[in-house]
Design a protein around this motif. Structure first.
Motif, mmCIF file in Angstrom:
data_model
loop_
_atom_site.group_PDB
_atom_site.id
_atom_site.type_symbol
_atom_site.label_atom_id
_atom_site.label_comp_id
_atom_site.label_asym_id
_atom_site.label_seq_id
_atom_site.Cartn_x
_atom_site.Cartn_y
_atom_site.Cartn_z
ATOM 1 N N UNK A 165 0.827 -1.209 0.000
ATOM 2 C CA UNK A 165 0.000 0.000 0.000
ATOM 3 C C UNK A 165 0.866 1.266 0.000
ATOM 4 N N UNK A 166 1.964 1.242 0.736
ATOM 5 C CA UNK A 166 2.836 2.421 0.782
ATOM 6 C C UNK A 166 3.478 2.688 -0.566
ATOM 7 N N UNK A 167 3.904 1.636 -1.262
ATOM 8 C CA UNK A 167 4.464 1.812 -2.606
ATOM 9 C C UNK A 167 3.416 2.344 -3.570
ATOM 10 N N UNK A 168 2.205 1.887 -3.402
ATOM 11 C CA UNK A 168 1.091 2.398 -4.214
ATOM 12 C C UNK A 168 0.877 3.885 -3.943
ATOM 13 N N UNK A 169 0.902 4.274 -2.680
ATOM 14 C CA UNK A 169 0.678 5.674 -2.306
ATOM 15 C C UNK A 169 1.747 6.588 -2.889
ATOM 16 N N UNK A 170 2.973 6.068 -3.033
ATOM 17 C CA UNK A 170 4.085 6.877 -3.545
ATOM 18 C C UNK A 170 4.156 6.886 -5.070
ATOM 19 N N UNK A 171 3.408 6.002 -5.712
ATOM 20 C CA UNK A 171 3.497 5.893 -7.169
ATOM 21 C C UNK A 171 2.846 7.095 -7.849
ATOM 22 N N UNK A 172 3.413 7.505 -8.966
ATOM 23 C CA UNK A 172 2.873 8.642 -9.718
ATOM 24 C C UNK A 172 1.661 8.220 -10.548
ATOM 25 N N UNK A 173 1.783 7.082 -11.210
ATOM 26 C CA UNK A 173 0.672 6.566 -12.010
ATOM 27 C C UNK A 173 0.076 5.381 -11.259
ATOM 28 N N UNK A 174 -0.922 5.661 -10.454
ATOM 29 C CA UNK A 174 -1.485 4.623 -9.587
ATOM 30 C C UNK A 174 -2.189 3.520 -10.367
ATOM 31 N N UNK A 175 -2.872 3.881 -11.441
ATOM 32 C CA UNK A 175 -3.550 2.863 -12.246
ATOM 33 C C UNK A 175 -2.542 1.891 -12.850
ATOM 34 N N UNK A 176 -1.435 2.407 -13.349
ATOM 35 C CA UNK A 176 -0.408 1.564 -13.932
ATOM 36 C C UNK A 176 0.262 0.700 -12.870
ATOM 37 N N UNK A 177 0.456 1.271 -11.681
ATOM 38 C CA UNK A 177 1.056 0.514 -10.582
ATOM 39 C C UNK A 177 0.189 -0.696 -10.232
ATOM 40 N N UNK A 178 -1.115 -0.469 -10.092
ATOM 41 C CA UNK A 178 -2.038 -1.542 -9.736
ATOM 42 C C UNK A 178 -2.081 -2.593 -10.838
ATOM 43 N N UNK A 179 -2.118 -2.150 -12.065
ATOM 44 C CA UNK A 179 -2.183 -3.095 -13.176
ATOM 45 C C UNK A 179 -0.909 -3.950 -13.244
ATOM 46 N N UNK A 180 0.236 -3.298 -13.079
ATOM 47 C CA UNK A 180 1.506 -4.031 -13.134
ATOM 48 C C UNK A 180 1.621 -5.035 -11.982
ATOM 49 N N UNK A 181 1.038 -4.688 -10.847
ATOM 50 C CA UNK A 181 1.122 -5.533 -9.659
ATOM 51 C C UNK A 181 0.236 -6.769 -9.736
ATOM 52 N N UNK A 182 -0.944 -6.627 -10.352
ATOM 53 C CA UNK A 182 -1.944 -7.681 -10.248
ATOM 54 C C UNK A 182 -2.384 -8.344 -11.555
ATOM 55 N N UNK A 183 -2.356 -7.611 -12.675
ATOM 56 C CA UNK A 183 -3.043 -8.086 -13.873
ATOM 57 C C UNK A 183 -2.572 -9.455 -14.333
ATOM 58 N N UNK A 184 -1.261 -9.662 -14.339
ATOM 59 C CA UNK A 184 -0.723 -10.941 -14.821
ATOM 60 C C UNK A 184 -0.583 -11.981 -13.724
#
Length: 433
Positions: free
Chosen positions: A412-431
């Motif tokens: 969650x902290x890495x997500x909070x610091x990310x600039x492009x949150x949608x891309x962060x979430x997609x990269x983390x979970x989609x595959x």
């Protein structure tokens, strides 16, 4: 050597099995396995197969020793999509320490303990799952894209629904692996599908769900598609849920059946117990950042986040269904969860409700939903609710909890610091999900 093990070894020999997959689940719901040659299977039953446990998310510290996988002979399954000559079988495994003790971070063991607790109360629980997923196209290099397989909607048919053949192949494969599909259809989202399969006892139901996810991904891949169980893979489309159906059995009778429910304080208290602990359990039923993107969408009738129940109203946490196999249906969970931990906590919460004699509150209708308490609004809120829960700490081992919370806080902290949150979430979970 037990007769069951002997039968398994004979089966492996008679069916030209060459490779054996020893399968388990990490703390975060990710499916893991080690492959061994068939000649090593007897050794696996007797002495276990070692693996570097510190490399598995949420298990042990680097300074601790390896863990051992012991195949559960009753879970043997041929993998139908592998060659018939030189076949491959798969086992779910028990996890133990090198000194022979059960590994307390094994979710499968936790669920078995929850079943035992219910059994001591003269009860058992049957669980079935209605699991949704999306099918996406792959590009010319085989990499998954964000383009759904089709643009069809709820219960559409071919040619709009392009998932019919894939769902058929999934259902046929499941049948060959001993899992009976009940229904399949196109869901509301573009490229979204749902397959429901027959109920089983709690431990086997969790095994079945992992098998289901494995089959869906394998069959999708063979059809040139990518299957994603990400809770909300498309920002402006409906999310994918895991509807968990539980039937409470006593002396052979289903206490959720219409003939019993109105007179069954145990069934009512079971539901009340789950509602009472819903907020504390949320991080295990909805364990990703993306889970709360699904839950926060109040227009998504598959993901209502109000802690309420009803017989008819589908927009609440729990719906008690009295048709077919009578059951309570938990609608908030999603497919990213570890089913062993999720199911175990539901059983423990229901059992606590019975032990305390909790009373089930009034049924909630649409007009009063705004007055009901809600699930946590994001992953961090869910972590805090679980960290402060005496219920969670009573059943989930402390070391497993500390590692789980540490990992999820970092996520969650890495997500909070990310600039492009949608891309962060997609990269983390989609595959990965």
């Amino acid at each position: 050597m037990s007769q069951t093990v002997k039968e398994v070894l004979d089966f492996v020999k008679d069916n030209d099995v060459k490779f054996v997959k020893l399968t388990f689940c990490d703390s975060f719901g990710n499916i893991k396995n080690i492959s061994i040659i068939a000649d090593e299977l007897q050794n696996a039953f007797e002495k276990g197969i070692s693996f570097e446990a510190y490399s598995i998310g949420g298990f042990v510290d680097p300074a601790e020793s390896d863990l051992l996988l012991y195949p559960d002979a009753s879970t043997i399954q041929l993998l139908p999509w592998r060659p018939q000559h030189g076949s491959v079988v798969r086992f779910f495994c028990k996890i133990r320490r090198t000194d022979g003790r059960d590994f307390d971070g094994d979710g499968r063991g936790l669920l078995a303990a929850a079943q035992t607790k219910l059994a001591q109360m003269g009860l058992s629980c049957l669980i079935g799952s209605d699991c949704e997923f999306y099918l996406f196209k792959r590009d010319s290099d085989g990499a998954p894209t964000a383009e759904p397989q089709d643009q069809a909607g709820y219960l559409d048919v071919a040619p709009f629904d392009k998932g019919e053949n894939v769902r058929r192949d999934i259902c046929l494969t499941l049948e060959r692996m001993g899992i009976k599909p009940i229904s399949s259809h196109h869901e509301r989202g573009p490229g979204q599908n749902e397959i429901c399969f027959k109920v089983n006892d709690a431990l086997m139901a969790a095994d079945d769900l992992l098998t289901f996810k494995t089959v869906v991904k394998a069959v999708a891949n063979m059809n040139g598609l990518h299957a994603s169980f990400m809770p909300k893979p498309l920002k402006n489309e409906i999310g994918s849920g895991l509807h968990i159906n539980l039937s409470l059995i006593k002396a052979g009778d289903n206490l959720f059946a219409p003939t019993h429910l109105s007179n069954s304080k145990e069934a009512e208290s079971f539901v009340a117990g789950i509602l009472a602990r819903a907020k504390e359990m949320a991080v295990f039923l909805n364990p990703t950042i993306n889970s709360y993107e699904r839950l926060e969408n109040n227009e998504d009738i598959e993901a209502y986040n109000k802690i309420a129940w009803s017989y008819l109203n589908g927009r609440q946490l729990i719906r008690i269904k009295r048709d077919g196999l009578a059951k309570m249906q938990l609608r908030s969970a999603d497919p990213s969860c570890n089913p062993y931990i999720a199911y175990a906590l539901l059983l423990f919460a229901g059992a606590e409700g019975i032990e305390k004699g909790l009373k089930l509150g009034r049924e909630t209708d649409m007009d009063s939903l705004c007055q009901e308490e809600s699930l946590p609004e994001d992953l961090m809120s869910a972590i805090i609710a679980a960290e402060n829960s005496d219920f969670i700490s009573r059943y989930v081992p402390s070391k497993t909890l500390s590692k789980f919370f540490e990992y999820k806080r970092s996520e969650y902290e890495n997500y909070s610091l990310s600039k492009d949150k949608d891309e962060f979430v997609r990269r983390l979970y989609f595959n990965k999900i």
